[in-house]
Design an enzyme around this catalytic site. Structure first.
Site, PDB file in Angstrom:
ATOM      1  N   SER A 104       0.914   9.763  -4.977  1.00 16.81           N
ATOM      2  CA  SER A 104       2.084  10.011  -4.459  1.00 16.81           C
ATOM      3  C   SER A 104       3.108  10.552  -5.431  1.00 16.81           C
ATOM      4  CB  SER A 104       2.630   8.755  -3.763  1.00 16.81           C
ATOM      5  OG  SER A 104       3.668   8.056  -4.451  1.00 16.81           O
ATOM      6  N   TYR A 127       7.190  -0.402  -7.429  1.00 19.05           N
ATOM      7  CA  TYR A 127       6.264   0.607  -6.936  1.00 19.05           C
ATOM      8  C   TYR A 127       6.302   1.789  -7.700  1.00 19.05           C
ATOM      9  CZ  TYR A 127       4.716   4.228  -3.907  1.00 19.05           C
ATOM     10  OH  TYR A 127       3.935   5.267  -3.190  1.00 19.05           O
TER      11      TYR A 127
END
Length: 329
Positions: free
Chosen positions: A149, A162
């Site tokens: 990502s 994250y």
């Protein structure tokens, strides 16, 4: 021969391990690989989700087996590799995809949640790579695909841990790419999709009043899945699954601070304006319903329109930042 048929001819019959296969991008990948005639090993924590996706893939004509495992636990990932070798005798492609996310102010998210995000995302990918690369070296071939990502290239608003896990995955995989560069038939492929219209947002942990829904500009998880299938046939080191992912990261590279501050300011306003309850999500337990590909199926109706909007907004934002920086000089 069209591209789709060409890819199918190359990867048909190959053994593919997919983690996080019960929903979102992982589920889309399972379906996409099924259509090419691959042999699938589908991994998730919840058995119900595994059973459901196995039925879907079997109906699509694939040979599929399911394994219930938590990728944050090294011993469980080792069992995935062992069971796959026992059943199929080899692993051609390993897809590191399982991941979790916690949103909110750093100090207001419980430390237990922070730690598990690191364990699932960073340790999970490390465990997958550790087993896959050993097997690939014994076979003298294999492809490791990592769904990283754009969170590995730029900070996600109010998701500091994250982001740290994704930055860590990127660094680890770049190191491994160099380390195995003397093996011509072993490849490590990193994918950098933007925010997905998947169930990831529905399953994520949320604190500090964070109540952000799925953005209308979120990308289609099936595009990321199709990218995985393409990489299984023609591996590349680093790939963006769609134009929006490349656009967003390009703007960030040119204007890192203004872009981040603007994104964080927007989310901060939304957190103050529309507060939600604290939600633990799927961080410490398996994902619950809905177990499907799309977080908001209705958004797919406007995919062409939203791409045009995103491109226009991105160009406009970049020009505004450029104009602002020019005035300061």
């Amino acid at each position: 021969m069209d591209t789709k048929q060409h890819i199918q001819n190359i990867i048909s019959g190959k053994v593919i391990v997919i983690t996080g296969a019960s929903s979102g991008v992982g589920r889309a990948a399972a379906e996409a690989f099924s259509a090419t005639g691959c042999k699938l090993v589908l991994v998730a924590r919840g058995q119900d989700g595994i059973d459901e996706i196995i039925d879907i893939c079997t109906n699509l004509g694939a040979v599929a087996m399911g394994i219930s495992a938590d990728v944050s636990v090294a011993e469980e990932v080792e069992k995935i590799a062992e069971k796959t070798l026992e059943h199929f005798g080899r692993i051609d492609v390993w897809v590191n995809n399982a991941g979790v996310m916690a949103n909110g102010k750093f100090e207001e998210i419980p430390m237990e949640i922070h730690e598990q995000v690191i364990k699932t995302n960073l340790f999970g990918y490390m465990h997958g790579a550790y087993n896959a690369i050993k097997i690939f070296k014994e076979q003298q071939y294999g492809i490791l695909i990592n769904n990283i990502s754009i969170g590995g290239l730029m900070p996600a608003p109010f998701s500091a841990v994250y982001s740290s896990s994704k930055y860590g995955i990127k660094g680890m995989m770049e190191g491994l790419q160099a380390e195995i560069s003397n093996y011509s038939n072993i490849h490590i492929c990193n994918i950098y999709p933007q925010l997905q219209n998947s169930t990831g947002n529905l399953h994520s942990a949320k604190y500090s009043g964070f109540k952000m829904g799925i953005s209308p500009l979120a990308s289609d998880p099936r595009l990321t899945a199709q990218t995985m299938v393409a990489l299984a046939a023609h591996p590349k080191s680093d790939v963006y699954p769609d134009f929006s992912s490349r656009l967003i990261t390009t703007i960030y590279r040119i204007f890192p601070k203004p872009f981040s501050y603007a994104a964080f300011a927007f989310v901060r306003i939304m957190m103050n304006f529309q507060k939600g309850p604290d939600v633990e999500g799927n961080i410490l337990q398996q994902s619950k319903e809905p177990l499907r590909i799309y977080g908001n199926p209705q958004l797919q109706k406007y995919s062409s329109f939203k791409n045009k909007v995103l491109i226009g907004a991105g160009v406009g934002f970049a020009l505004a930042l450029l104009l602002k920086s020019t005035k300061k000089q």
